[in-house]
Every structure is written in structure tokens, then in C-alpha cells.
Design a protein around this motif. Sequence first.
Motif, PDB file in Angstrom:
ATOM      1  N   THR A   1       3.622  -7.536  -0.958  1.00 26.67           N
ATOM      2  CA  THR A   1       4.122  -8.566  -1.862  1.00 26.67           C
ATOM      3  C   THR A   1       5.607  -8.838  -1.676  1.00 26.67           C
ATOM      4  N   TRP A   2       6.360  -7.810  -1.378  1.00 29.50           N
ATOM      5  CA  TRP A   2       7.816  -7.934  -1.238  1.00 29.50           C
ATOM      6  C   TRP A   2       8.250  -7.293   0.091  1.00 29.50           C
ATOM      7  N   PRO A   3       7.894  -7.881   1.213  1.00 29.07           N
ATOM      8  CA  PRO A   3       8.164  -7.252   2.513  1.00 29.07           C
ATOM      9  C   PRO A   3       9.648  -7.076   2.826  1.00 29.07           C
ATOM     10  N   GLU A   4      10.509  -7.849   2.151  1.00 32.09           N
ATOM     11  CA  GLU A   4      11.938  -7.741   2.434  1.00 32.09           C
ATOM     12  C   GLU A   4      12.605  -6.591   1.677  1.00 32.09           C
ATOM     13  N   VAL A   5      11.899  -5.973   0.715  1.00 29.32           N
ATOM     14  CA  VAL A   5      12.477  -4.893  -0.086  1.00 29.32           C
ATOM     15  C   VAL A   5      12.326  -3.559   0.652  1.00 29.32           C
ATOM     16  N   HIS A   6      13.399  -2.822   0.749  1.00 28.16           N
ATOM     17  CA  HIS A   6      13.350  -1.517   1.396  1.00 28.16           C
ATOM     18  C   HIS A   6      12.604  -0.522   0.512  1.00 28.16           C
ATOM     19  N   LEU A   7      11.805   0.322   1.144  1.00 28.80           N
ATOM     20  CA  LEU A   7      11.041   1.334   0.417  1.00 28.80           C
ATOM     21  C   LEU A   7      11.498   2.727   0.832  1.00 28.80           C
ATOM     22  N   HIS A   8      11.690   3.590  -0.159  1.00 29.51           N
ATOM     23  CA  HIS A   8      12.020   4.991   0.068  1.00 29.51           C
ATOM     24  C   HIS A   8      10.876   5.851  -0.466  1.00 29.51           C
ATOM     25  N   LEU A   9      10.620   6.954   0.209  1.00 29.27           N
ATOM     26  CA  LEU A   9       9.586   7.884  -0.225  1.00 29.27           C
ATOM     27  C   LEU A   9      10.189   8.847  -1.231  1.00 29.27           C
ATOM     28  N   SER A  10       9.702   8.780  -2.470  1.00 25.38           N
ATOM     29  CA  SER A  10      10.227   9.652  -3.520  1.00 25.38           C
ATOM     30  C   SER A  10       9.881  11.109  -3.241  1.00 25.38           C
ATOM     31  N   VAL A  11      10.704  12.002  -3.785  1.00 23.36           N
ATOM     32  CA  VAL A  11      10.400  13.425  -3.716  1.00 23.36           C
ATOM     33  C   VAL A  11       9.054  13.721  -4.371  1.00 23.36           C
ATOM     34  N   GLN A  12       8.627  12.860  -5.326  1.00 28.32           N
ATOM     35  CA  GLN A  12       7.357  13.061  -6.002  1.00 28.32           C
ATOM     36  C   GLN A  12       6.154  12.888  -5.073  1.00 28.32           C
ATOM     37  N   ALA A  13       6.377  12.337  -3.897  1.00 31.95           N
ATOM     38  CA  ALA A  13       5.282  12.195  -2.929  1.00 31.95           C
ATOM     39  C   ALA A  13       4.959  13.513  -2.235  1.00 31.95           C
ATOM     40  N   SER A  14       5.835  14.503  -2.387  1.00 36.34           N
ATOM     41  CA  SER A  14       5.584  15.858  -1.867  1.00 36.34           C
ATOM     42  C   SER A  14       5.416  15.905  -0.353  1.00 36.34           C
TER      43      SER A  14
ATOM     44  N   HIS B   1       7.071  16.509   8.916  1.00 35.40           N
ATOM     45  CA  HIS B   1       7.370  15.232   9.560  1.00 35.40           C
ATOM     46  C   HIS B   1       6.108  14.410   9.820  1.00 35.40           C
ATOM     47  N   GLU B   2       4.958  15.067   9.939  1.00 40.26           N
ATOM     48  CA  GLU B   2       3.723  14.305  10.140  1.00 40.26           C
ATOM     49  C   GLU B   2       3.438  13.394   8.953  1.00 40.26           C
ATOM     50  N   ALA B   3       3.604  13.931   7.749  1.00 43.92           N
ATOM     51  CA  ALA B   3       3.387  13.120   6.551  1.00 43.92           C
ATOM     52  C   ALA B   3       4.400  11.987   6.466  1.00 43.92           C
ATOM     53  N   ILE B   4       5.664  12.307   6.725  1.00 43.11           N
ATOM     54  CA  ILE B   4       6.713  11.288   6.640  1.00 43.11           C
ATOM     55  C   ILE B   4       6.495  10.192   7.682  1.00 43.11           C
ATOM     56  N   ASN B   5       6.114  10.578   8.891  1.00 41.29           N
ATOM     57  CA  ASN B   5       5.858   9.581   9.924  1.00 41.29           C
ATOM     58  C   ASN B   5       4.670   8.692   9.566  1.00 41.29           C
ATOM     59  N   PHE B   6       3.675   9.255   8.890  1.00 38.63           N
ATOM     60  CA  PHE B   6       2.546   8.441   8.436  1.00 38.63           C
ATOM     61  C   PHE B   6       3.013   7.380   7.449  1.00 38.63           C
ATOM     62  N   TYR B   7       3.820   7.799   6.465  1.00 35.53           N
ATOM     63  CA  TYR B   7       4.323   6.834   5.485  1.00 35.53           C
ATOM     64  C   TYR B   7       5.206   5.778   6.153  1.00 35.53           C
ATOM     65  N   GLY B   8       5.962   6.206   7.161  1.00 32.27           N
ATOM     66  CA  GLY B   8       6.809   5.247   7.858  1.00 32.27           C
ATOM     67  C   GLY B   8       5.998   4.219   8.620  1.00 32.27           C
ATOM     68  N   ALA B   9       4.968   4.683   9.327  1.00 35.84           N
ATOM     69  CA  ALA B   9       4.150   3.772  10.136  1.00 35.84           C
ATOM     70  C   ALA B   9       3.256   2.891   9.265  1.00 35.84           C
ATOM     71  N   ARG B  10       2.691   3.455   8.211  1.00 34.24           N
ATOM     72  CA  ARG B  10       1.717   2.707   7.407  1.00 34.24           C
ATOM     73  C   ARG B  10       2.373   1.786   6.386  1.00 34.24           C
ATOM     74  N   PHE B  11       3.494   2.229   5.794  1.00 36.70           N
ATOM     75  CA  PHE B  11       4.080   1.469   4.695  1.00 36.70           C
ATOM     76  C   PHE B  11       5.528   1.045   4.934  1.00 36.70           C
ATOM     77  N   GLY B  12       6.061   1.339   6.102  1.00 35.94           N
ATOM     78  CA  GLY B  12       7.424   0.922   6.401  1.00 35.94           C
ATOM     79  C   GLY B  12       8.491   1.680   5.635  1.00 35.94           C
ATOM     80  N   ILE B  13       8.206   2.910   5.246  1.00 35.28           N
ATOM     81  CA  ILE B  13       9.188   3.719   4.518  1.00 35.28           C
ATOM     82  C   ILE B  13      10.430   3.923   5.382  1.00 35.28           C
ATOM     83  N   ARG B  14      11.599   3.671   4.816  1.00 29.21           N
ATOM     84  CA  ARG B  14      12.847   3.789   5.558  1.00 29.21           C
ATOM     85  C   ARG B  14      13.548   5.132   5.357  1.00 29.21           C
ATOM     86  N   ARG B  15      13.331   5.731   4.189  1.00 24.21           N
ATOM     87  CA  ARG B  15      13.984   7.008   3.890  1.00 24.21           C
ATOM     88  C   ARG B  15      13.031   7.869   3.081  1.00 24.21           C
ATOM     89  N   ALA B  16      13.085   9.185   3.305  1.00 20.93           N
ATOM     90  CA  ALA B  16      12.237  10.124   2.577  1.00 20.93           C
ATOM     91  C   ALA B  16      13.102  11.180   1.908  1.00 20.93           C
TER      92      ALA B  16
END
Length: 351
Positions: free
Chosen positions: A126-139, A143-158
Motif C-alpha cells: 500500500t505504501w511502497p515508498e515508506v521505509h520499513l524496519h524490523l522491530s525487536v518484537q519480531a524476534s 541473519h537467515e531470518a533477517i535476510n528473509f524479511y529483507g527479500a520478502r518485505f523490503g526491510i531496510r533495518r532490523a
Amino acid sequence: MTLKTPLRKNSRANAAGQVAMDLVCPAGSLPALKQAVDNGADAVYLGFRDATNARNFAGLNFDDQTLEQGLRYAHERGCKVLMALNTYPQALQGGTWRKAIDRAAEAGIDAILLADPALMDYARTTWPEVHLHLSVQASATNHEAINFYGARFGIRRAVLPRVLSLAQVADVAANTDVEIEVFGFGSLCVMVEGRCALSSYVTGEAPNTHGVCSPAKAVRWQQTPAGLESRLNGVLIDRYADGELAGYPTLCKGRFDVNDEEYYAIEEPTSLNTLELLPQLAAMGVRAIKIEGRQRSPAYVGQVTRVWRAAIDQCLDEHQRYAVKPVWMSELNKVAEGQQHTLGAYHRSWK
């Protein structure tokens, strides 16, 4: 939407080519936001006044009007504003969280911290121009988990949970292109954030869905002949002698009788303080240091931000000669939980 905020001074590189770390500070209120900005934060993080954020305390957080004021104040001074929407909606509740994403994006927020994958998908679509960060609450602890979030959802920071050793942080940072943010100072949590349901056994409300470990409605203080007692939904958490500092009651930081011994059986009230680790964290490529404390006062935010601004700048400018100044420790001692510090899981002498 407003333009993204330019990077501040410490985002430059030093002579050795090291990119500096952003200082990310808590803003539980508009006065706290102003204290963080005025004392040198590169970014502040905040939440709405509802269960969409993990610090859902009465009297804290932002409505649309104060968010607009905070954004204007921060952006005019070159500071970014991050929105924490880092709890998990339950069945039939998703609309509240999606609306919060819309409100944050429309307001011109610089990035949104998310933990729920479905919300990440909604935000990216819905908002592709908004940067997304992975909250600490995502646990995300590897790096495998973080790379998944980066590839699937465009997460810029974890944001990493506070249960990793330095070696583990280094391994994560070396194996991902997603920026890594770690906690540098504030209340310590022995649980892997996002996976803790401890308080729900006493209150019936989990922090991951209701946004608070010990909801104020469940907290009671009572002066008794044995001392000042703190209770959580009727359960005795701690008892304090006259003149003893009393902390806010959370189940993990209570004193309990275990095998005829009374002590902090799970976790002591103490503040994480990683000032001495700054050069090591910088060498690992950590891109941001997070200060905990959205539930703390504006004075706390200003004092802690001021110390960490000075420390990060010295680490960048005088990397080889960096040393923790006694005055920094003296200032942080005044606001540390239990007036004591720890390196937490970053340094495990028994490992």
C-alpha cells in the motif's frame, strides 16, 4: 507526504572509512521528543495511543495532532521520526493496525517498525515508498531470518533482541545487507522480545497483543507493617523496606522465595549500558544504537541522549583513542534502573 529527512552529522564516515552509527532515542511524549532532538538524536521512535505499539501506557504516545507537531519539530532540525507499530493484531482486529499504518504514512513518517508479517505485506503493497524496519518484537536472532524479511518485505533495518552475545551480533551483521540496530542503554529484558508471554499468566494480557507487560490497571501499591508491597493483579511482586527504591512491578523483576532464599529469581532491575563496546559495535558494522525508555521522563531522555551523542561522536572522530569518560558514567548512574549497569548478554563470562 513530506520529504524524507536528510542524514545528520554523524552519518558521515571517519578517516578509516567506518560509517557512523545513528543514535535512535525514545519519544513517549512530545516533550520527550523535543528533548531527544535538542540533545542530538539522529532519530526518535514513538507510537500511537493504542495497542498497536509495545508501550501502550496511559498518558504516553501520540495522537494525530501531536504527531504532526513532533514531525515538524524533528524534521526542521534534521531528525528522523520512526513509528513503532510493533504488536500483533488478533483475529478480527487487523483493521486497527492497517489504519495505523495508513495514518503514519500519510503523516510523513520516515520509517515504520513492524513485527507482524501480514502488516509488513500490507505496508509494502500500500505504501511502497515508506521505509520499513524490523522491530525487536519480531524476534529475529539470526541473519537467515533477517535476510528473509529483507527479500520478502523490503526491510531496510532490523533491531536485534537483547539476548545475543557480541559474537552473535557480529555474525548477523556480517551476513546481511540489512542495516543492524542494537540496544545500547536502558531497561534490560532477559526474554527474547516478541516471544515473552510471562506477564499474561498474571494479568491475562500479553505485551505482544496489548502493548504492555504490566498494565496500570493491574498494578497496586500498599503500605503494610512488613513494608511497601507492589502487586500485579493481586500477585505479590516485591516488598520494599523503608527508604528502599521501589521499581514498577513486572513479573520478571520481582523478588521471590526460592528454596528458602529471597532474591531476584529471573532478572535484577538494572540498566544495559554498552558505552565501552561502541568501538567494537562500530567495527562490526552496526548502523544504529537504540536507547530504551519511551515510558521514562523527558528529563531522562534529554540526559541519556546528551551522553550518547557525545560518546558516538568521539567514537567516530577519535576511534583509536576512544575511552568512556567518568562524567558520562556519572550522568547515566543517575537514571540507570536500580542505579546499576550491566553489559547483559553482550558479555557472557560463563560462555
